[in-house]
Design a protein around this motif. Structure first.
Motif, PDB file in Angstrom:
ATOM      1  N   MET A 187       9.381   9.411  83.269  1.00  0.00           N
ATOM      2  CA  MET A 187       8.758   9.570  82.158  1.00  0.00           C
ATOM      3  C   MET A 187       7.461   9.904  82.144  1.00  0.00           C
ATOM      4  SD  MET A 187       8.253   5.166  81.285  1.00  0.00           S
ATOM      5  CE  MET A 187       9.972   5.172  81.971  1.00  0.00           C
ATOM      6  N   ARG A 188       6.877  10.690  81.050  1.00  0.00           N
ATOM      7  CA  ARG A 188       5.606  10.675  80.896  1.00  0.00           C
ATOM      8  C   ARG A 188       5.211  10.337  79.446  1.00  0.00           C
ATOM      9  NH1 ARG A 188       3.435  13.676  85.142  1.00  0.00           N
ATOM     10  NH2 ARG A 188       5.121  14.816  86.544  1.00  0.00           N
ATOM     11  N   GLY A 189       4.115   9.482  79.361  1.00  0.00           N
ATOM     12  CA  GLY A 189       3.751   9.276  77.786  1.00  0.00           C
ATOM     13  C   GLY A 189       3.974   7.891  77.452  1.00  0.00           C
ATOM     14  N   ALA A 190       5.401   7.440  77.653  1.00  0.00           N
ATOM     15  CA  ALA A 190       6.020   6.132  77.237  1.00  0.00           C
ATOM     16  C   ALA A 190       5.394   5.172  78.057  1.00  0.00           C
ATOM     17  CB  ALA A 190       7.624   6.319  77.539  1.00  0.00           C
ATOM     18  N   GLU A 191       4.980   5.369  79.507  1.00  0.00           N
ATOM     19  CA  GLU A 191       4.098   4.307  80.225  1.00  0.00           C
ATOM     20  C   GLU A 191       2.857   3.916  79.396  1.00  0.00           C
ATOM     21  OE1 GLU A 191       2.446   7.992  80.851  1.00  0.00           O
ATOM     22  OE2 GLU A 191       4.391   7.513  81.276  1.00  0.00           O
ATOM     23  N   THR A 192       2.132   4.913  79.051  1.00  0.00           N
ATOM     24  CA  THR A 192       0.899   4.608  78.274  1.00  0.00           C
ATOM     25  C   THR A 192       1.107   3.612  76.930  1.00  0.00           C
ATOM     26  OG1 THR A 192      -0.076   6.703  79.346  1.00  0.00           O
ATOM     27  CG2 THR A 192      -0.999   5.636  77.391  1.00  0.00           C
ATOM     28  N   GLN A 193       2.227   3.920  76.251  1.00  0.00           N
ATOM     29  CA  GLN A 193       2.416   3.328  75.181  1.00  0.00           C
ATOM     30  C   GLN A 193       2.752   1.952  75.553  1.00  0.00           C
ATOM     31  OE1 GLN A 193       5.416   5.867  73.189  1.00  0.00           O
ATOM     32  NE2 GLN A 193       4.086   6.414  71.698  1.00  0.00           N
ATOM     33  N   ALA A 194       3.570   1.856  76.627  1.00  0.00           N
ATOM     34  CA  ALA A 194       4.056   0.404  76.857  1.00  0.00           C
ATOM     35  C   ALA A 194       2.796  -0.222  77.374  1.00  0.00           C
ATOM     36  CB  ALA A 194       5.037   0.628  78.203  1.00  0.00           C
ATOM     37  N   LEU A 352      -4.110   3.926  76.419  1.00  0.00           N
ATOM     38  CA  LEU A 352      -4.938   4.709  77.135  1.00  0.00           C
ATOM     39  C   LEU A 352      -6.508   4.100  77.293  1.00  0.00           C
ATOM     40  CD1 LEU A 352      -4.683   7.721  78.160  1.00  0.00           C
ATOM     41  CD2 LEU A 352      -6.185   8.227  76.101  1.00  0.00           C
ATOM     42  N   TRP A 353      -6.896   3.336  76.383  1.00  0.00           N
ATOM     43  CA  TRP A 353      -8.069   2.734  76.662  1.00  0.00           C
ATOM     44  C   TRP A 353      -8.133   1.700  77.817  1.00  0.00           C
ATOM     45  CZ3 TRP A 353     -12.770   3.700  75.027  1.00  0.00           C
ATOM     46  CH2 TRP A 353     -13.900   2.751  75.347  1.00  0.00           C
ATOM     47  N   ARG A 354      -6.929   1.014  78.189  1.00  0.00           N
ATOM     48  CA  ARG A 354      -6.812   0.110  79.331  1.00  0.00           C
ATOM     49  C   ARG A 354      -6.864   0.949  80.596  1.00  0.00           C
ATOM     50  NH1 ARG A 354      -1.810  -3.393  79.801  1.00  0.00           N
ATOM     51  NH2 ARG A 354      -3.053  -4.006  81.576  1.00  0.00           N
ATOM     52  N   ILE A 355      -6.295   2.052  80.544  1.00  0.00           N
ATOM     53  CA  ILE A 355      -6.313   3.216  81.716  1.00  0.00           C
ATOM     54  C   ILE A 355      -7.811   3.555  81.889  1.00  0.00           C
ATOM     55  CG2 ILE A 355      -5.614   5.075  82.950  1.00  0.00           C
ATOM     56  CD1 ILE A 355      -2.872   4.733  81.220  1.00  0.00           C
ATOM     57  N   ALA A 356      -8.637   4.072  80.920  1.00  0.00           N
ATOM     58  CA  ALA A 356      -9.794   4.499  80.748  1.00  0.00           C
ATOM     59  C   ALA A 356     -10.939   3.567  81.401  1.00  0.00           C
ATOM     60  CB  ALA A 356     -10.156   5.069  79.476  1.00  0.00           C
ATOM     61  N   ARG A 357     -10.790   2.108  80.955  1.00  0.00           N
ATOM     62  CA  ARG A 357     -11.551   1.169  81.459  1.00  0.00           C
ATOM     63  C   ARG A 357     -11.275   0.908  82.921  1.00  0.00           C
ATOM     64  NH1 ARG A 357     -13.474  -2.326  77.607  1.00  0.00           N
ATOM     65  NH2 ARG A 357     -14.762  -3.197  79.428  1.00  0.00           N
ATOM     66  N   GLU A 358      -9.999   0.830  83.285  1.00  0.00           N
ATOM     67  CA  GLU A 358      -9.881   0.721  85.049  1.00  0.00           C
ATOM     68  C   GLU A 358     -10.349   1.954  85.578  1.00  0.00           C
ATOM     69  OE1 GLU A 358      -8.744  -1.565  86.561  1.00  0.00           O
ATOM     70  OE2 GLU A 358      -7.956  -2.855  85.080  1.00  0.00           O
ATOM     71  N   ALA A 359     -10.492   3.276  85.028  1.00  0.00           N
ATOM     72  CA  ALA A 359     -10.999   4.345  85.659  1.00  0.00           C
ATOM     73  C   ALA A 359     -12.416   4.573  85.607  1.00  0.00           C
ATOM     74  CB  ALA A 359     -10.155   5.591  85.378  1.00  0.00           C
ATOM     75  N   ARG A 360     -13.052   3.818  84.716  1.00  0.00           N
ATOM     76  CA  ARG A 360     -14.513   3.849  84.440  1.00  0.00           C
ATOM     77  C   ARG A 360     -14.693   5.246  83.997  1.00  0.00           C
ATOM     78  NH1 ARG A 360     -17.429  -0.134  86.768  1.00  0.00           N
ATOM     79  NH2 ARG A 360     -16.564  -1.333  88.409  1.00  0.00           N
ATOM     80  N   TYR A 361     -13.821   5.588  82.760  1.00  0.00           N
ATOM     81  CA  TYR A 361     -13.892   6.670  81.917  1.00  0.00           C
ATOM     82  C   TYR A 361     -14.445   6.215  80.656  1.00  0.00           C
ATOM     83  CZ  TYR A 361     -11.904  10.840  84.041  1.00  0.00           C
ATOM     84  OH  TYR A 361     -11.808  12.095  84.927  1.00  0.00           O
TER      85      TYR A 361
END
Length: 362
Positions: A187-194, A352-361
């Protein structure tokens, strides 16, 4: 089901207390916002067949206003048929969203992807300096730049560690990897929603032509399955109704419920399903209700298979457009499964915000 097939609309008086919808509340932190769901009560589903969605605000350059203040992150949701760009503030709130029909399926080169994104990144949306994080089909083999798949379990930190840097106008930009949940299940995208559903949710489904069912634990995707329900529905219905006068997109809640009940009564019938007008099908529902019956039958088989894996009493987040999600809410309620609806953009932005925080974006 595909959103265009059935478009349910629920009146306030028809809503049911077993459903709830998660939306961000006004709280000090992002995690607090997504942990505060409010009630969305699903009830009888009615559909205006062929009804057009509400018109979107014109975002052409001539109508754009002043640039938004203090944009901390640009988040891009690139689907096969759509492009959405979200401007985030420093706390993860969404300041504005821009939409485009330039999905990945219509683009053939990196330059076309860059131009499509440029169209939405007007002077009013960002100042040219905020980092950009993309998810979805931008990372597909035929997307902007192919990215690998993360393995399970996949949480925000795991996805952040696999971000693929992207060259775009001298900006700091990267693409979120997809997730592989099986040998041929990706999948691409559904993981970010999840990753954007409220904490404590153990299962999520993103309905569509290829519906994704994901298992969640401690903020990570730990498993999942894909069901080509919407695609199979279209194929069966168009083949079966070819040359017939019967409307192909008629909606009937009664027919849909009959289909759900038939799926439960005949659990091994899916492999035998080849024609809507086979004798058992014709006997199961009136002719005018066969499209809705087929919808209920296929969604029923999908839901029953997914529920068997984790149990019918495991609360399920239905992620997506409210009209399509209401169809799945009707099915899950029929099968006694607790559930709630969270709008697709809301879940995507939280994840996406959770991922951004972990990546220091951010």
């Amino acid at each position: 089901m595909n959103e265009r097939d059935f478009r349910p609309a629920m009146a306030e008086s028809e809503r049911h207390p077993s459903d709830r919808s998660a939306t961000p509340a006004d709280a000090a932190t992002h995690e607090a916002r997504i942990a505060a769901p409010r009630a969305l009560r699903g009830g009888n589903v009615e559909t205006a067949v062929g009804a057009k969605p509400a018109p979107r605000i014109d975002r052409s350059p001539a109508t754009r206003g002043p640039r938004l203040p203090d944009v901390a992150l640009i988040g891009v949701d690139w689907g096969a048929t759509h492009l959405r760009v979200h401007a985030f503030d420093a706390r993860g709130g969404v300041l504005a969203t821009r939409h485009s029909a330039r999905g990945a399926a219509a683009l053939t080169s990196p330059d076309e992807f860059a131009d499509a994104l440029d169209e939405l990144l007007g002077a009013d949306l960002d100042d040219g300096h905020a980092p950009i994080l993309l998810a979805g089909m931008a990372g597909a083999r035929r997307g902007w730049q192919e990215t690998p798949y993360a393995t399970l379990p996949a949480d925000a930190a795991a996805l952040a560690a696999l971000l693929q840097p992207l060259q775009f106008r001298g900006r700091r930009a990267a693409i979120v990897p997809g997730v592989a949940t099986g040998f041929a299940d990706v999948m691409r995208g559904a993981e970010t929603q999840a990753l954007g559903v409220p904490p404590g949710t153990a299962r999520a489904v993103a309905p569509g032509p290829h519906s994704r069912w994901l298992r969640l634990s401690d903020g990570a995707v730990t498993g999942g399955s894909t069901y080509a329900t919407g695609e199979r529905y279209s194929q069966l219905l168009e083949r079966s109704l070819r040359g017939r006068s019967q409307p192909a997109r008629a909606w009937s809640e009664r027919g849909f419920l009959l289909g759900l009940d038939a799926a439960r009564a005949h659990p091994d019938g899916l492999h035998e399903l080849s024609d809507v007008h086979a004798q058992p099908m014709r006997d199961a529902a009136p002719a005018g209700e066969l499209p809705a019956f087929l919808s209920g039958l296929l969604i029923g088989y999908e839901c029953l298979s997914a529920l068997a894996a984790d149990g019918a009493h495991c609360e399920t987040a239905i992620v997506g457009d409210a009209r399509l999600a209401a169809i799945y809410a009707l099915a899950l309620r029929r099968y006694g499964c607790p559930h709630y609806i969270i709008e697709g953009d809301t879940a995507f932005c939280h994840g996406l915000w959770r991922i951004a925080r972990e990546a220091r974006y951010a």
